[in-house]
Motif scaffolding. Structure first.
Motif, short mmCIF file in Angstrom:
data_model
loop_
_atom_site.label_atom_id
_atom_site.label_comp_id
_atom_site.label_asym_id
_atom_site.label_seq_id
_atom_site.Cartn_x
_atom_site.Cartn_y
_atom_site.Cartn_z
N LEU A 161 0.78 -1.26 0.14
CA LEU A 161 0.02 0.01 0.07
C LEU A 161 0.85 1.10 -0.04
O LEU A 161 1.42 1.34 1.06
CB LEU A 161 -1.01 -0.04 1.12
CG LEU A 161 -1.65 1.31 1.46
CD1 LEU A 161 -2.51 1.77 0.37
CD2 LEU A 161 -2.29 1.33 2.61
N SER B 110 -6.51 5.17 -9.77
CA SER B 110 -6.58 6.12 -8.59
C SER B 110 -5.18 7.00 -8.48
O SER B 110 -5.22 7.96 -7.93
CB SER B 110 -6.48 5.22 -7.16
OG SER B 110 -7.76 4.36 -7.20
N ILE B 111 -4.03 6.27 -9.00
CA ILE B 111 -2.68 7.02 -8.76
C ILE B 111 -2.72 8.13 -9.88
O ILE B 111 -2.64 9.49 -9.53
CB ILE B 111 -1.71 6.26 -9.33
CG1 ILE B 111 -1.33 5.00 -8.15
CG2 ILE B 111 -0.32 6.75 -9.42
CD1 ILE B 111 -0.67 3.89 -8.47
N PHE C 223 0.83 5.43 -1.02
CA PHE C 223 -0.03 6.34 -1.32
C PHE C 223 0.69 7.18 -2.31
O PHE C 223 1.77 7.87 -2.02
CB PHE C 223 -0.70 7.25 -0.21
CG PHE C 223 -1.24 6.44 0.77
CD1 PHE C 223 -2.52 6.53 0.61
CD2 PHE C 223 -0.59 6.02 1.96
CE1 PHE C 223 -3.47 5.74 1.47
CE2 PHE C 223 -1.45 5.25 2.80
CZ PHE C 223 -2.79 5.02 2.64
N SER D 98 -9.79 6.42 -2.69
CA SER D 98 -9.82 5.31 -3.43
C SER D 98 -8.63 4.29 -2.89
O SER D 98 -8.68 3.06 -2.92
CB SER D 98 -9.93 5.18 -5.02
OG SER D 98 -8.96 6.17 -5.46
N GLN D 99 -7.51 5.11 -2.84
CA GLN D 99 -6.35 4.20 -2.46
C GLN D 99 -6.44 3.68 -0.92
O GLN D 99 -6.27 2.65 -0.56
CB GLN D 99 -5.20 5.04 -2.69
CG GLN D 99 -4.63 5.48 -3.88
CD GLN D 99 -3.16 6.11 -3.93
OE1 GLN D 99 -2.25 5.56 -3.76
NE2 GLN D 99 -3.33 7.32 -4.76
N GLY E 18 -6.42 -0.22 0.30
CA GLY E 18 -5.77 -0.59 1.62
C GLY E 18 -6.41 -1.09 2.67
O GLY E 18 -5.77 -2.18 3.23
N SER F 81 -8.47 10.73 -5.03
CA SER F 81 -7.43 9.59 -5.32
C SER F 81 -6.96 8.91 -3.88
O SER F 81 -6.65 7.72 -3.68
CB SER F 81 -6.11 10.52 -5.76
OG SER F 81 -4.87 9.51 -5.77
N HIS G 284 0.70 -3.75 -6.02
CA HIS G 284 0.21 -2.40 -5.39
C HIS G 284 -1.49 -2.94 -5.13
O HIS G 284 -2.07 -3.28 -6.04
CB HIS G 284 0.27 -1.24 -6.45
CG HIS G 284 1.78 -0.82 -6.30
ND1 HIS G 284 2.07 0.19 -5.46
CD2 HIS G 284 2.78 -1.15 -7.26
CE1 HIS G 284 3.36 0.49 -5.94
NE2 HIS G 284 3.70 -0.31 -6.95
N THR G 285 -1.59 -2.15 -4.00
CA THR G 285 -3.23 -2.28 -4.01
C THR G 285 -4.03 -1.12 -4.57
O THR G 285 -5.18 -1.33 -4.86
CB THR G 285 -3.68 -1.98 -2.30
OG1 THR G 285 -3.07 -1.02 -1.66
CG2 THR G 285 -3.03 -3.31 -1.39
N SER G 286 -3.25 -0.03 -4.79
CA SER G 286 -3.71 1.30 -5.36
C SER G 286 -3.93 0.94 -6.88
O SER G 286 -3.16 0.76 -7.52
CB SER G 286 -2.98 2.49 -5.06
OG SER G 286 -2.92 2.62 -3.76
#
Length: 592
Positions: A143, A189-190, A145, A201-202, A206, A198, A183-185
């Motif tokens: 996770l 979202s990125i 950000f 959602s991240q 997570g 952003s 990655h979970t994101s």
């Protein structure tokens, strides 16, 4: 049977041993490649290099510069001059610095292949090093950000982006690094430039995959702490989405909604757990409780970021703080080869194959210098000495030649033949009235001394700070803006007398030049601390992002130079105190 990633890690670590075992030879080859590739550029012709690629000719003919020295040429490129001014390869974009650590934002022109060099260190070598210390790291999820900033264009239409936005858009990240690290994101979202959507959602993903996450982090500490604050403020909505498998109506970005709806499923048990943990007023160690499998927290905590260590430790519950990489808009520099070390032992090994590095010996005021570099010949990467401090100077493949970065580094040891550096701080961020000069790291250490002496045992800490030199008063004086936080909600903030003692302790901790001005020459007034409302520095961050700074690269401005920032800080002041005494001073240096 070894997996593909395991084999890639072995190859990366083998290459690391090779380049760190022959630092000077690698550096010589890198410089020759840069100079031969760019031999016909205007800049090298201007300085009479005439196609030569040896170090002696390079150092004799090409001057050491600062960014401002080449700004006229950079503006030519920005306005459409496509001639090979710095680089034989076409300039593909400008990398925009955050502008928050040392002043105005820089525009660094880069050629088409710069992302590949970053990837070879960040996307290949760094995961191999992390996996060495945390085996099986690639078997779980991460996770991070990560945030993008909407790009702008120069008058000639050349893209202008923060370095992280540039890298996240690159094929190296999208096709190689992102798939290799689970990655979970989601990418949507990125890529979303709305910071709230952003972040939401991240964080939602997570939480959805929280039991699978082995590492958690962000690039810089402020954005990670903002994520923790976001969770505290929004956990009810996040838990509702987890319970029902729905997406909050405030998420209006179509790509983000689609990414969430495609993978989010109803999980009432997880939602109940999140509500229960986040409803408690005890957020100490919340990371271990929400993400119990996390092995470390990956966030930069060196230099000015060191002040966030207590807050990070408060949330993390003792997880190692892995400060893994050292980079700037000008170049990627190196990585921490012992990422799980104690924070006070963090050092970065500069990779000799990514650019050509030189070092100018640096002496602070307290150590007998003038807070500037010694005017002597620059030292090569292989020839720096343990214990000495240097300002970093870089020559890149994209055509920066002998450019000072403004970072001060101290050599602490060697890995094979490669020096490992402790990041000391930014050279140009300081307070100054006359001949005095307070450097960033000096002020940071002084504040830490005051905090430990007067505040910590009263369950209070300095969350954020900025400083300003006030020359409107006679004599002028230093002002510190502090945002405080109580570690225990039942505690009141310190009394005025305690903050006054903090003022004096800070003055006692500063260099002898400043103390002589206060105690003997009387040409500096007492230091002042202004306490600002909670949330003030969060507001500064939001304003900076709204005006163009990247959320991912934001670093609080330690030295206030902007009238607008000063006005905002002053509008949020709830109390102020001056130093009640005069710091000690003797004409005999302290170390004698």
């Amino acid at each position: 049977m070894a997996s593909e990633s395991d084999e890639r890690y072995r190859e990366a670590l083998k290459a690391l041993e090779e380049v760190t075992g022959d630092v000077d030879g690698v550096q010589e080859r890198v410089l020759a490649e840069i100079l031969s590739t760019n031999a016909n550029t205007e800049y090298l012709h201007r300085h009479g290099l005439a196609g030569r690629t040896d170090r002696r000719s390079f150092k004799s003919n090409v001057p050491v510069i600062q960014y401002e020295d080449i700004l006229p040429d950079i503006r030519r490129i920005a306005y459409g001059d496509s001639s090979p001014i710095f680089s034989a390869k076409p300039i593909s974009e400008f990398l925009i610095s955050s502008g928050t650590s040392g002043g105005e934002r820089k525009m660094i022109p880069v050629a088409t292949d710069h992302s590949e060099r970053i990837y070879q260190v960040r996307g290949v070598l760094l995961p191999a090093v992390l996996n060495k210390f945390v085996p099986g790291l690639n078997k779980g999820k991460a996770l991070y950000f990560l945030f993008m900033k909407a790009e702008t264009k120069s008058p000639a239409g050349i893209p202008m982006r923060p370095i992280l936005t540039s890298y996240y858009r690159s094929s190296q990240f999208l096709l190689h690094e992102y798939p290799s690290i689970p990655h979970t994101s989601p990418i949507a979202s990125i890529f979303c430039t709305d910071v709230y959507q952003s972040m939401y959602s991240q964080m939602l993903f997570g939480l959805a995959y929280r039991l699978d996450i082995l590492c958690i982090g962000a690039v810089f500490a402020p954005i990670f702490l903002r994520a923790m604050n976001f969770l505290e403020q929004n956990f009810h909505d996040l838990a509702d989405d987890l319970e029902h498998g729905t997406v909050n109506a405030r998420i209006t970005d179509e790509a983000v909604r689609a990414a969430l709806e495609a993978k989010l499923t109803s999980d009432p048990e997880n939602a109940a757990y999140i509500r229960n943990e986040c409803s408690t007023k005890n957020w100490q160690g919340i990371i271990r409780r929400i993400w119990p499998e996390a092995r470390f927290l990956d966030v930069i905590v060196t230099g000015a970021m060191a002040q966030y260590i207590p807050s990070l430790e408060f949330y993390s519950g003792g997880l190692p703080l892995a400060s893994t990489a050292y980079a700037s808009s000008e170049s990627f520099f190196g990585i921490n080869l012992n990422p799980l070390c104690k924070t006070e032992d963090i050092a970065y090994t500069i990779m000799p194959n990514i650019a050509y590095f030189e070092f100018q010996t640096y002496k602070s005021q307290e150590n007998g210098g003038q807070g500037e570099e010694e005017e002597i010949e620059l030292v090569d990467l292989a020839n720096v000495e343990v214990g000495k401090e240097y300002e970093l100077v870089v020559t890149t493949y994209s055509g920066l030649y002998r450019c000072k970065i403004g970072d001060v580094l101290r050599v602490v040891r060697f890995y094979n033949k490669a020096p490992e550096f402790k990041f000391v701080g930014r050279k140009n961020v300081c307070l100054s009235l006359e001949s005095d000069k307070v450097e960033e790291i000096e002020l940071q250490n002084a504040i830490a001394t005051a905090e430990s002496t007067h505040l910590t045992w009263r369950n209070t800490r300095v969350l954020q700070y900025s400083c300003y030199t006030d020359v409107k008063t006679v004599p002028g004086h230093y002002i510190l803006y502090w945002e405080l936080s109580s570690m225990n909600e039942s505690e009141n903030f310190p009394q005025k007398s305690i903050i006054e003692q903090c003022c004096l302790t800070i003055e006692e901790s500063l260099n002898s030049v400043y103390r002589s001005m206060r105690a003997y020459y009387k040409n500096a007034g007492p230091l002042e601390i202004k306490i600002v409302k909670n949330g003030t520095f969060e507001e500064l961050m939001e304003n900076a992002i709204a005006k163009g700074s990247s959320a991912d690269q934001y670093k609080p401005s330690r030295c206030v130079k902007s009238t607008a920032i000063l006005e905002l800080l002053d509008a949020r002041v709830v109390s102020n105190c001056f130093s009640p005494g005069v710091p000690s001073w003797s004409p005999v240096p302290r170390h004698f």
